[in-house]
Scaffold this motif. Structure first.
Motif, short mmCIF file in Angstrom:
data_model
loop_
_atom_site.label_atom_id
_atom_site.label_comp_id
_atom_site.label_asym_id
_atom_site.label_seq_id
_atom_site.Cartn_x
_atom_site.Cartn_y
_atom_site.Cartn_z
N THR A 106 56.02 45.86 138.01
CA THR A 106 56.43 47.48 137.35
C THR A 106 55.36 48.47 138.16
OG1 THR A 106 57.81 46.73 135.59
CG2 THR A 106 57.55 49.14 135.33
N THR A 107 54.40 47.70 137.89
CA THR A 107 53.72 48.57 138.14
C THR A 107 53.21 49.17 139.86
OG1 THR A 107 52.07 48.23 137.08
CG2 THR A 107 50.45 49.29 138.75
N ALA A 108 53.44 47.65 140.62
CA ALA A 108 53.58 47.66 141.78
C ALA A 108 54.94 48.09 142.72
CB ALA A 108 53.60 46.23 141.91
N GLY A 109 55.69 48.22 142.05
CA GLY A 109 57.26 49.38 142.13
C GLY A 109 58.49 47.71 142.47
N GLN A 110 58.35 46.63 142.44
CA GLN A 110 59.15 45.91 142.00
C GLN A 110 59.90 45.51 141.18
OE1 GLN A 110 57.59 42.37 143.95
NE2 GLN A 110 56.65 43.71 145.87
N THR A 111 60.75 44.37 141.30
CA THR A 111 61.63 43.91 139.80
C THR A 111 61.39 42.44 140.01
OG1 THR A 111 63.93 43.95 141.76
CG2 THR A 111 63.14 45.83 139.46
N TYR A 112 61.35 41.67 139.17
CA TYR A 112 61.84 40.29 138.69
C TYR A 112 63.00 40.07 139.40
CZ TYR A 112 62.33 35.15 137.26
OH TYR A 112 62.40 34.36 137.76
N LEU A 113 63.14 38.32 140.83
CA LEU A 113 64.84 38.70 141.32
C LEU A 113 64.74 36.77 141.11
CD1 LEU A 113 63.12 39.31 145.17
CD2 LEU A 113 64.50 40.77 143.14
N ALA A 114 64.50 36.88 140.01
CA ALA A 114 64.78 35.24 139.54
C ALA A 114 65.27 34.41 141.00
CB ALA A 114 66.18 35.75 138.86
N MET A 115 64.61 34.79 141.99
CA MET A 115 65.17 33.49 142.54
C MET A 115 64.73 32.46 143.18
SD MET A 115 62.20 34.62 145.84
CE MET A 115 60.55 35.57 145.51
N HIS A 116 63.74 31.29 142.14
CA HIS A 116 64.06 30.24 141.16
C HIS A 116 64.87 29.86 140.74
CE1 HIS A 116 60.52 30.43 143.99
NE2 HIS A 116 60.40 32.06 143.69
N ASP A 117 65.49 30.80 139.74
CA ASP A 117 66.79 30.31 139.06
C ASP A 117 67.65 29.08 139.46
OD1 ASP A 117 65.71 31.85 136.93
OD2 ASP A 117 67.74 33.43 137.07
N GLY A 118 66.94 27.99 138.85
CA GLY A 118 67.74 26.32 138.74
C GLY A 118 67.30 25.42 139.94
N HIS A 119 65.83 26.39 139.98
CA HIS A 119 64.83 25.22 141.50
C HIS A 119 64.89 24.30 140.26
CE1 HIS A 119 65.23 28.27 144.72
NE2 HIS A 119 66.67 28.27 144.36
N ASP A 120 64.32 22.82 140.56
CA ASP A 120 63.66 22.18 140.65
C ASP A 120 62.58 22.45 141.01
OD1 ASP A 120 62.42 19.86 139.50
OD2 ASP A 120 64.45 18.60 140.73
N MET A 121 61.79 22.61 140.59
CA MET A 121 60.20 22.92 141.46
C MET A 121 58.92 22.37 140.43
SD MET A 121 60.63 27.13 142.81
CE MET A 121 59.14 26.67 143.82
N PRO A 122 57.99 22.30 140.65
CA PRO A 122 57.02 21.43 139.87
C PRO A 122 56.52 22.58 139.14
CG PRO A 122 56.64 20.95 142.20
CD PRO A 122 57.64 21.99 141.93
N GLY A 123 55.61 22.32 137.78
CA GLY A 123 55.75 23.01 137.01
C GLY A 123 56.88 24.38 135.73
N MET A 124 57.93 23.66 136.29
CA MET A 124 59.23 24.61 135.49
C MET A 124 60.06 23.15 134.95
SD MET A 124 60.61 27.01 138.42
CE MET A 124 59.16 27.91 139.21
N VAL A 125 60.35 23.08 133.58
CA VAL A 125 61.21 22.68 133.20
C VAL A 125 63.08 22.54 133.36
CG1 VAL A 125 61.53 21.59 130.72
CG2 VAL A 125 59.44 22.75 131.08
N THR A 126 63.18 21.34 133.60
CA THR A 126 64.60 21.64 134.29
C THR A 126 66.07 21.32 133.44
OG1 THR A 126 64.81 19.44 134.70
CG2 THR A 126 63.86 20.69 136.60
N ALA A 127 66.81 21.22 134.10
CA ALA A 127 67.46 21.08 132.10
C ALA A 127 68.61 20.04 132.30
CB ALA A 127 68.87 22.25 132.99
N ASP A 128 67.63 18.77 132.54
CA ASP A 128 67.80 17.95 132.86
C ASP A 128 66.94 17.62 131.73
OD1 ASP A 128 70.08 17.13 134.12
OD2 ASP A 128 69.21 16.59 135.74
N GLU A 129 65.43 17.83 132.23
CA GLU A 129 64.38 17.41 131.34
C GLU A 129 64.23 17.96 129.91
OE1 GLU A 129 61.20 16.92 134.70
OE2 GLU A 129 61.69 18.69 134.05
N LEU A 130 65.54 19.53 129.60
CA LEU A 130 64.93 19.89 128.48
C LEU A 130 66.62 18.81 128.00
CD1 LEU A 130 64.36 21.78 126.19
CD2 LEU A 130 66.24 23.44 127.67
N ASP A 131 67.84 18.21 128.69
CA ASP A 131 68.34 17.75 127.74
C ASP A 131 68.11 16.43 126.96
OD1 ASP A 131 71.46 16.87 127.00
OD2 ASP A 131 71.22 15.63 128.55
N LYS A 132 67.29 15.99 127.93
CA LYS A 132 66.68 14.26 127.52
C LYS A 132 65.61 14.84 126.25
CE LYS A 132 63.14 11.35 129.51
NZ LYS A 132 62.38 10.57 130.41
#
Length: 193
Positions: A106-132
């Protein structure tokens, strides 16, 4: 090694300019480290660079995707008490981090874009991992929880180190120092949980 390489590549490729991100978050990617600090890119409030933007846009979903895991750890019967206490501590810390990261955008005049939603990226818990995780109990739950948290802590540390090495926003760098320090503490506690 492969996960770390993929994460760093994703961080570097995520450094889109603000105007381009608003139109299409995946077009005209810029390598943040390639632009020198004195480049002709428009100045942003707080010295917010493409690297800072890429880091914050990745750190937010890293924290957000682990929140359901932490909730489950706090509410599941029979969880190792030290592990449940760590989950509660991490949840509080991540909520505070998320507030700081969103404020930096916000301070930088930007918004969160959620461009990584649904991505299977390191450091993020996936839907499959949560389901397991939801399907196991007892020691198997504790083991799976430790595995997910360890991966999250390690990968978010890797990304934090990249920001600390190449970022420029004092606000984001200060947040990142706290994130890096907290991950070291969490990993130490996870080893004894």
């Amino acid at each position: 090694m492969r996960r770390t390489t993929l994460l760093l590549a994703a961080l570097l490729l995520a450094g889109c300019s603000t105007a381009q991100q608003q139109q299409d978050p995946h077009s005209a990617h810029v390598h943040p480290a390639a632009a020198p600090p004195s480049s002709s890119a428009p100045a942003r409030p707080g010295g917010f660079s493409d690297t800072d933007a890429a880091y914050v846009q990745l750190a937010i979903p890293q924290d957000e995707t682990v929140l359901p895991v932490l909730q489950l750890a706090k509410t599941r019967q029979g969880v190792n008490p030290a592990l449940a206490a760590l989950a509660a501590e991490v949840e509080t810390g991540h909520q505070k981090e998320l507030e700081g990261l969103r404020k930096a955008l916000t301070t930088a005049g930007q918004t969160y874009l959620a461009m990584h939603d649904g991505h299977d990226m390191p450091g993020m818990v996936t839907a499959d991992e949560l389901d397991k995780l939801t399907k196991v109990t007892g020691p198997a739950f504790d083991d799976e929880l430790r595995t997910l948290l360890k991966a999250h802590f390690e990968e978010s540390t890797t990304v934090a180190k990249s920001e600390l090495g190449a970022g420029s926003s004092p606000e984001v760098l200060e947040l990142t120092k706290g994130i890096e320090a907290s991950r070291a503490e969490y990993l130490a506690k996870l080893g004894t949980g």
